[in-house]
Write a protein that holds these residues in place. Structure first.
Motif, PDB file in Angstrom:
ATOM      1  N   ASP A 170       8.361  18.841  14.840  1.00  9.12           N
ATOM      2  CA  ASP A 170       8.410  20.760  15.266  1.00  9.12           C
ATOM      3  C   ASP A 170       7.492  21.551  14.537  1.00  9.12           C
ATOM      4  N   THR A 171       6.943  20.838  13.784  1.00  8.76           N
ATOM      5  CA  THR A 171       5.883  22.129  13.307  1.00  8.76           C
ATOM      6  C   THR A 171       4.797  22.397  13.533  1.00  8.76           C
ATOM      7  N   SER A 172       4.147  23.488  13.515  1.00  9.01           N
ATOM      8  CA  SER A 172       2.746  23.835  14.283  1.00  9.01           C
ATOM      9  C   SER A 172       1.377  23.064  13.438  1.00  9.01           C
ATOM     10  N   LEU A 173       1.107  22.901  13.819  1.00  5.27           N
ATOM     11  CA  LEU A 173      -0.305  21.954  13.593  1.00  5.27           C
ATOM     12  C   LEU A 173      -1.702  23.411  13.089  1.00  5.27           C
ATOM     13  N   ARG A 174      -1.935  23.232  12.150  1.00  2.00           N
ATOM     14  CA  ARG A 174      -3.252  24.497  11.747  1.00  2.00           C
ATOM     15  C   ARG A 174      -4.738  23.488  11.878  1.00  2.00           C
ATOM     16  N   ASP A 175      -5.723  24.580  11.632  1.00  2.43           N
ATOM     17  CA  ASP A 175      -6.874  23.670  12.379  1.00  2.43           C
ATOM     18  C   ASP A 175      -7.213  23.623  10.714  1.00  2.43           C
ATOM     19  N   GLY A 176      -7.566  21.781  10.273  1.00  2.00           N
ATOM     20  CA  GLY A 176      -8.208  21.747   9.336  1.00  2.00           C
ATOM     21  C   GLY A 176      -7.122  21.384   8.099  1.00  2.00           C
ATOM     22  N   GLN A 177      -5.626  20.664   9.062  1.00  2.00           N
ATOM     23  CA  GLN A 177      -4.619  20.323   8.073  1.00  2.00           C
ATOM     24  C   GLN A 177      -5.484  18.751   8.023  1.00  2.00           C
ATOM     25  N   THR A 178      -4.063  18.014   6.756  1.00  6.79           N
ATOM     26  CA  THR A 178      -4.375  16.937   6.714  1.00  6.79           C
ATOM     27  C   THR A 178      -2.936  15.986   7.260  1.00  6.79           C
ATOM     28  N   VAL A 179      -3.050  15.432   8.170  1.00  4.99           N
ATOM     29  CA  VAL A 179      -1.837  14.702   9.246  1.00  4.99           C
ATOM     30  C   VAL A 179      -2.040  13.251   8.616  1.00  4.99           C
ATOM     31  N   VAL A 180      -1.163  13.316   7.665  1.00  6.03           N
ATOM     32  CA  VAL A 180      -0.293  11.535   7.722  1.00  6.03           C
ATOM     33  C   VAL A 180       1.033  11.321   8.717  1.00  6.03           C
ATOM     34  N   PHE A 181       1.410  10.201   8.939  1.00  7.55           N
ATOM     35  CA  PHE A 181       2.373   9.742   9.686  1.00  7.55           C
ATOM     36  C   PHE A 181       2.911   8.100   9.238  1.00  7.55           C
ATOM     37  N   ILE A 182       4.181   8.437   9.123  1.00 12.91           N
ATOM     38  CA  ILE A 182       4.615   7.281   8.106  1.00 12.91           C
ATOM     39  C   ILE A 182       5.749   6.139   8.480  1.00 12.91           C
ATOM     40  N   PRO A 183       5.287   5.345   8.692  1.00 13.69           N
ATOM     41  CA  PRO A 183       5.617   4.398   9.354  1.00 13.69           C
ATOM     42  C   PRO A 183       6.876   3.909   8.321  1.00 13.69           C
ATOM     43  N   PRO A 184       8.221   3.354   9.415  1.00 20.89           N
ATOM     44  CA  PRO A 184       9.179   2.861   8.177  1.00 20.89           C
ATOM     45  C   PRO A 184       8.590   2.391   6.870  1.00 20.89           C
ATOM     46  N   ASP A 232       0.099  18.013   4.781  1.00 17.73           N
ATOM     47  CA  ASP A 232      -1.264  18.309   3.907  1.00 17.73           C
ATOM     48  C   ASP A 232      -0.259  16.980   2.309  1.00 17.73           C
ATOM     49  N   GLU A 233       0.360  16.474   2.541  1.00 17.84           N
ATOM     50  CA  GLU A 233       1.043  16.247   1.647  1.00 17.84           C
ATOM     51  C   GLU A 233       2.544  16.570   1.068  1.00 17.84           C
ATOM     52  N   SER A 234       3.457  17.382   2.282  1.00 18.81           N
ATOM     53  CA  SER A 234       4.696  17.256   1.728  1.00 18.81           C
ATOM     54  C   SER A 234       5.005  16.880   3.722  1.00 18.81           C
ATOM     55  N   PHE A 235       6.113  15.779   3.788  1.00 17.59           N
ATOM     56  CA  PHE A 235       7.371  15.683   5.105  1.00 17.59           C
ATOM     57  C   PHE A 235       7.281  17.141   5.140  1.00 17.59           C
ATOM     58  N   GLU A 243       0.724  -1.425   0.182  1.00 12.53           N
ATOM     59  CA  GLU A 243      -0.180  -0.025  -0.322  1.00 12.53           C
ATOM     60  C   GLU A 243       0.741   1.078  -0.234  1.00 12.53           C
ATOM     61  N   ALA A 244       0.501   2.247  -0.287  1.00 12.89           N
ATOM     62  CA  ALA A 244       0.920   3.657  -0.837  1.00 12.89           C
ATOM     63  C   ALA A 244       0.539   4.933  -0.222  1.00 12.89           C
ATOM     64  N   TYR A 245       1.087   5.598   0.558  1.00 15.69           N
ATOM     65  CA  TYR A 245       0.210   6.954   0.616  1.00 15.69           C
ATOM     66  C   TYR A 245       0.562   7.788  -1.098  1.00 15.69           C
ATOM     67  N   ALA A 246      -0.481   7.908  -1.767  1.00 19.23           N
ATOM     68  CA  ALA A 246      -0.265   7.895  -3.252  1.00 19.23           C
ATOM     69  C   ALA A 246       0.405   9.372  -3.748  1.00 19.23           C
ATOM     70  N   PRO A 247      -0.613  10.213  -3.350  1.00 17.92           N
ATOM     71  CA  PRO A 247       0.402  11.451  -3.575  1.00 17.92           C
ATOM     72  C   PRO A 247       1.119  12.166  -3.021  1.00 17.92           C
ATOM     73  N   LEU A 248       1.614  11.615  -1.635  1.00 18.80           N
ATOM     74  CA  LEU A 248       3.076  11.222  -1.732  1.00 18.80           C
ATOM     75  C   LEU A 248       4.415  10.947  -2.074  1.00 18.80           C
ATOM     76  N   ALA A 249       3.594   9.841  -2.372  1.00 21.67           N
ATOM     77  CA  ALA A 249       4.822   8.770  -2.442  1.00 21.67           C
ATOM     78  C   ALA A 249       5.108   9.539  -4.283  1.00 21.67           C
ATOM     79  N   GLU A 250       3.701  10.067  -5.012  1.00 24.75           N
ATOM     80  CA  GLU A 250       4.033  10.403  -6.371  1.00 24.75           C
ATOM     81  C   GLU A 250       5.068  11.761  -6.239  1.00 24.75           C
ATOM     82  N   LYS A 251       4.940  12.329  -5.071  1.00 27.03           N
ATOM     83  CA  LYS A 251       6.333  13.488  -4.980  1.00 27.03           C
ATOM     84  C   LYS A 251       7.339  13.336  -4.892  1.00 27.03           C
ATOM     85  N   GLU A 252       7.301  12.767  -3.976  1.00 27.77           N
ATOM     86  CA  GLU A 252       8.884  11.680  -3.266  1.00 27.77           C
ATOM     87  C   GLU A 252       9.209  11.747  -4.421  1.00 27.77           C
ATOM     88  N   GLY A 253       8.612  10.251  -5.430  1.00 28.09           N
ATOM     89  CA  GLY A 253       8.797   9.861  -6.140  1.00 28.09           C
ATOM     90  C   GLY A 253       9.639  10.877  -7.343  1.00 28.09           C
TER      91      GLY A 253
END
Lengths: 147, 80
Positions: free
Chosen positions: B62-76, B55-58, A48-58
């Motif tokens: 310590d980045t501050s969070l704002r209302d309405g943002q989308t957060v994803v935690f990336i496992p290895p 919001d689709e960027s690493f 599985e992928a987090y597609a939007p970020l995967a494609e950006k990083e790729g």
């Protein structure tokens, strides 16, 4: 072009996208699903992928490859979904005027993709358990968290 | 309190039990949010094994969070 694909990959069609009159070499890499990992028999894999970020990083990786190596074109496609032994999981193709840059860039793209792109792999073992690869924590199996 | 959208993948999705949620949180940073979720849901991965994306960027922890943002935690990751 870097893409996450839910559909099976077609290497011949992908390779045609690299055709260019300036290219004298094309190196491709295919990552296949194998039947063992870390000494354990494997039956199948889920990707599985987090597609939007995967494609950006790729896309960033392909841009870096263009900066580092004298290449003409570069493509990487990663499958997601349930795959079986022998299925094609990832395809990388690089074209260049000369073979040295094509080999080096192809290696760079697959290595960086494995290290940086948010794609995850769950192995299904012959004895019935499963594990997310690289997610081991203390006390778990060396390379995986069992679930 | 802020409200953020959280998406879960792979081992975190399985340990959380859902793929996404909208959550009100007192967490001011990505790190504080991960710590809150890990304490609540027993994620096995310590924060130093995980990366944060907003919001689709690493982003840095310590980045501050704002209302309405989308957060994803990336496992290895484990592509290829």
């Amino acid at each position: 072009m870097f893409c996450i694909s839910t559909e099976p990959l077609d290497p011949a069609a992908l390779q045609r996208t690299l055709a260019d009159a300036h290219a004298g070499a094309c190196v491709t890499f295919e990552g296949w699903v194998r039947d063992h990992n870390d000494g354990r028999p494997v039956l199948a894999l889920d990707y599985e992928a987090y597609a939007p970020l995967a494609e950006k990083e790729g896309a960033r990786i392909l841009a870096e490859a263009r900066e580092k190596f004298a290449i003409v074109g570069a493509v990487c496609i990663h499958r997601v979904g349930s795959l079986r032994i022998g299925d094609l999981a990832v395809w990388v193709g690089v074209s260049a005027a000369h073979r040295g840059a094509a080999f080096d860039a192809c290696r760079f793209v697959i290595d960086e993709t494995k290290a940086r792109v948010p794609v995850w792999k769950k192995e299904h073992y012959a004895v019935g358990d499963t594990a997310w690869i690289n997610c081991a924590t203390r006390g778990d199996h060396a390379a995986a968290v069992k679930s | 309190m802020i409200t953020v959208h959280i998406q879960y993948f792979a081992i975190l999705r399985e340990q959380r039990g859902v793929a996404r949620e909208t959550r009100s949180t007192p967490a001011g940073t990505a790190a504080a949010l991960y710590d809150e979720l890990r304490a609540r849901y027993g994620f096995s991965l310590p924060r130093d094994r995980v990366r944060a994306a907003v919001d689709e960027s690493f982003v840095a922890w310590d980045t501050s969070l704002r209302d309405g943002q989308t957060v994803v935690f990336i496992p290895p990751v484990a592509g290829g």
